[in-house]
Design an enzyme around this catalytic site. Structure first.
Site, PDB file in Angstrom:
ATOM      1  CG  ASP A  95      -2.086   0.945   1.079  1.00  0.00           C
ATOM      2  OD1 ASP A  95      -3.236   0.487   0.973  1.00  0.00           O
ATOM      3  OD2 ASP A  95      -1.850   2.176   1.065  1.00  0.00           O
ATOM      4  CG  ASN A 128     -12.465  -0.716   3.714  1.00  0.00           C
ATOM      5  OD1 ASN A 128     -12.865  -1.150   4.789  1.00  0.00           O
ATOM      6  ND2 ASN A 128     -11.282  -0.137   3.576  1.00  0.00           N
ATOM      7  CD  GLN A 136     -14.788  -0.492  -2.793  1.00  0.00           C
ATOM      8  OE1 GLN A 136     -15.972  -0.675  -2.497  1.00  0.00           O
ATOM      9  NE2 GLN A 136     -14.173  -1.129  -3.755  1.00  0.00           N
ATOM     10  CB  VAL A 147      -9.311   1.832  -5.194  1.00  0.00           C
ATOM     11  CG1 VAL A 147      -8.977   1.336  -6.605  1.00  0.00           C
ATOM     12  CG2 VAL A 147      -8.302   2.888  -4.759  1.00  0.00           C
ATOM     13  CG  HIS A 194      -8.741  -3.055  -2.525  1.00  0.00           C
ATOM     14  ND1 HIS A 194      -9.706  -2.368  -3.235  1.00  0.00           N
ATOM     15  CD2 HIS A 194      -8.562  -2.354  -1.374  1.00  0.00           C
ATOM     16  CE1 HIS A 194     -10.088  -1.306  -2.549  1.00  0.00           C
ATOM     17  NE2 HIS A 194      -9.419  -1.277  -1.406  1.00  0.00           N
ATOM     18  CG  HIS A 238      -6.809  -3.009   3.005  1.00  0.00           C
ATOM     19  ND1 HIS A 238      -6.145  -1.818   2.832  1.00  0.00           N
ATOM     20  CD2 HIS A 238      -8.029  -2.827   2.441  1.00  0.00           C
ATOM     21  CE1 HIS A 238      -6.928  -0.951   2.203  1.00  0.00           C
ATOM     22  NE2 HIS A 238      -8.086  -1.540   1.954  1.00  0.00           N
TER      23      HIS A 238
HETATM   24  P1  AMP Z   1      -9.779   1.315   0.213  1.00  0.00           P
HETATM   25  O1  AMP Z   1      -9.868   2.601   0.994  1.00  0.00           O
HETATM   26  O2  AMP Z   1     -10.201   0.113   0.967  1.00  0.00           O
HETATM   27  O3  AMP Z   1     -10.475   1.444  -1.126  1.00  0.00           O
HETATM   28  O4  AMP Z   1      -8.247   1.072  -0.044  1.00  0.00           O
HETATM   29  C1  AMP Z   1      -7.543   1.649  -1.095  1.00  0.00           C
HETATM   30  C2  AMP Z   1      -6.089   1.597  -0.727  1.00  0.00           C
HETATM   31  O5  AMP Z   1      -5.333   1.764  -1.897  1.00  0.00           O
HETATM   32  C3  AMP Z   1      -5.643   2.673   0.253  1.00  0.00           C
HETATM   33  O6  AMP Z   1      -5.111   2.059   1.415  1.00  0.00           O
HETATM   34  C4  AMP Z   1      -4.601   3.451  -0.534  1.00  0.00           C
HETATM   35  O7  AMP Z   1      -3.531   3.902   0.270  1.00  0.00           O
HETATM   36  C5  AMP Z   1      -4.150   2.441  -1.569  1.00  0.00           C
HETATM   37  N1  AMP Z   1      -3.622   2.969  -2.805  1.00  0.00           N
HETATM   38  C6  AMP Z   1      -4.164   3.922  -3.597  1.00  0.00           C
HETATM   39  N2  AMP Z   1      -3.405   4.138  -4.665  1.00  0.00           N
HETATM   40  C7  AMP Z   1      -2.341   3.294  -4.576  1.00  0.00           C
HETATM   41  C8  AMP Z   1      -1.201   3.038  -5.374  1.00  0.00           C
HETATM   42  N3  AMP Z   1      -0.977   3.687  -6.521  1.00  0.00           N
HETATM   43  N4  AMP Z   1      -0.325   2.084  -4.964  1.00  0.00           N
HETATM   44  C9  AMP Z   1      -0.536   1.427  -3.811  1.00  0.00           C
HETATM   45  N5  AMP Z   1      -1.603   1.611  -3.015  1.00  0.00           N
HETATM   46  C10 AMP Z   1      -2.492   2.545  -3.381  1.00  0.00           C
END
Ligand code: AMP
Length: 111
Positions: free
Chosen positions: A28, A84, A91, A93, A97, A99
């Site tokens: 992350d 999430n 969430q 992205v 995914h 974590h």
């Molecule tokens: P969520 O909030 O569950 O959607 O998690 C998305 C996660 O993606 C967050 O913990 C971000 O820090 C991580 N994230 C976003 N962009 C990148 C990236 N380019 N490389 C690695 N992690 C990322």
């Protein structure tokens, strides 16, 4: 297209720690624990609520990858796996995914 799709396609860099024909895992960018890895399917699925029955083997495979990563990252004292789903869960992205987090104690319930 999400940022994770660009990582899958190697269009943007990521610290990839594992990759196979079904999924990949990368660190992350904003780690919330000493170990914070995201494991994602190559298939574009937005979240848990978009999964279908045919995706069950994919999810099972991802969990076996998580298990192996927990070992290779030295998380024998415990770790947390979080996904999430949707806005209320935070969430950010819209690509499924998981974590994998470890290396520090976690509280319960999560905030
Ligand atoms: P969520 O909030 O569950 O959607 O998690 C998305 C996660 O993606 C967050 O913990 C971000 O820090 C991580 N994230 C976003 N962009 C990148 C990236 N380019 N490389 C690695 N992690 C990322």
């Amino acid at each position: 297209m999400t940022i994770f799709k660009k990582i899958i396609d190697h269009e943007i860099p990521a610290d990839i720690v594992y990759e196979d024909d079904v999924c990949l895992a990368f660190r992350d960018i904003a780690p919330q624990a000493p170990v914070h890895i995201l494991v994602i399917p190559r298939k574009e699925i937005s979240a848990v609520d978009a999964l279908s029955e045919e995706d069950a083997p994919l999810v099972g495979h991802i969990f076996m990858v998580i298990q192996k990563l927990a070992v290779s990252e030295g998380l024998e004292n415990g770790f947390r796996v979080i996904t999430n789903n949707g806005m209320m869960a935070g969430q950010t992205v819209p690509h499924l995914h998981f974590h994998l987090m470890g290396g520090r104690p976690f509280g319960w319930p999560p905030g």
